[in-house]
Design a protein around this motif. Structure first.
Motif, mmCIF file in Angstrom:
data_model
loop_
_atom_site.group_PDB
_atom_site.id
_atom_site.type_symbol
_atom_site.label_atom_id
_atom_site.label_comp_id
_atom_site.label_asym_id
_atom_site.label_seq_id
_atom_site.Cartn_x
_atom_site.Cartn_y
_atom_site.Cartn_z
ATOM 1 N N ASP A 49 1.070 -1.201 -0.184
ATOM 2 C CA ASP A 49 0.144 0.330 0.099
ATOM 3 C C ASP A 49 1.131 1.016 0.201
ATOM 4 O O ASP A 49 0.567 2.097 -1.039
ATOM 5 N N ARG A 54 -0.923 4.429 -1.214
ATOM 6 C CA ARG A 54 -1.720 5.163 0.334
ATOM 7 C C ARG A 54 -2.822 4.868 0.473
ATOM 8 O O ARG A 54 -3.432 5.569 1.391
ATOM 9 N N TRP A 55 -3.521 4.119 0.865
ATOM 10 C CA TRP A 55 -4.893 3.955 0.895
ATOM 11 C C TRP A 55 -4.790 3.657 2.621
ATOM 12 O O TRP A 55 -5.582 4.406 3.612
ATOM 13 N N LEU A 56 -4.354 2.946 2.821
ATOM 14 C CA LEU A 56 -4.218 2.838 4.320
ATOM 15 C C LEU A 56 -3.430 3.721 4.930
ATOM 16 O O LEU A 56 -3.636 3.351 6.429
ATOM 17 N N THR A 57 -1.978 3.878 4.447
ATOM 18 C CA THR A 57 -1.337 4.461 4.976
ATOM 19 C C THR A 57 -1.961 6.046 5.371
ATOM 20 O O THR A 57 -1.602 5.990 6.197
#
Length: 199
Positions: A49, A54-57
């Motif tokens: 991710d 980088r959605w979860l980040t």
């Protein structure tokens, strides 16, 4: 070895006893090995991710940032976003997690969110010998406690950075990492003893 174990298996040879002990050890270590495997998979997902969408980040960074700001305000420690605006989950990475705590600038990156600890906890709880309801309730409670402690750490790092900048590196890179492992294991161990207690 317990007396009960010795009485039950006193007719066995030393080799047979060793084999039984080995099987018992494997039986006890298997959930831990499974937990480690799940933890590795979750960390790998986070790494993927981080290198792509980088959605979860962003979710981890934003939750940690907002919780740190909330706790700062409760403790009457001055806090504000750098750049003035809180933004939304879609804000660019260059502004995500930039805050001033007690006048000290902090950049909350993905490593600051303690996501490794959350994933370790999820994996431990998943393979614990607890009832499903207890896994959900205790798992959520421990996650919340960890999140609060981690955000309090960030708040106090801002204060330390302002008042004692020489200690910041030691607190950030060493002391917290050791404390986090102790806290995580302690919270799980207390919960495990309570939930697996035999009457």
């Amino acid at each position: 070895m317990s007396k009960k174990f010795n009485k039950k298996h006193k007719h066995l040879t030393k080799g047979e006893l060793k084999a039984i002990n080995r099987k018992e050890l494997i039986k006890h270590l298997l959930p831990l090995a499974k937990s480690f495997g799940v933890w590795m998979v979750l960390v790998a997902i986070m790494a993927l991710d981080y290198t792509s969408v980088r959605w979860l980040t962003k979710i981890f960074v934003h939750l940690t940032t907002y919780l740190s700001i909330f706790l700062s305000k409760i403790l009457f420690i001055p806090v504000e976003f750098i750049g003035g605006s809180a933004g939304a989950l879609s804000m660019s990475d260059s502004k995500a997690g930039l805050i001033l705590v007690a006048g000290y600038p902090l950049k909350i990156g993905i490593e600051c969110t303690a996501y490794h600890a959350y994933f370790a906890l999820i994996a431990l709880v998943l393979f614990s010998a607890w009832k499903i309801k207890d896994k959900l309730v205790y798992g959520v409670v421990i996650l919340i406690v960890l999140a609060i402690l981690n955000s309090l750490r960030i708040v106090f790092l801002g204060v330390i950075g302002d008042k004692f900048p020489g200690l910041l590196h030691l607190m950030h890179d060493y002391i917290w990492n050791v404390l986090l492992v102790i806290i995580l294991w302690g919270l799980w161990e207390v919960s495990n003893k309570r939930l697996t207690k035999t009457t």
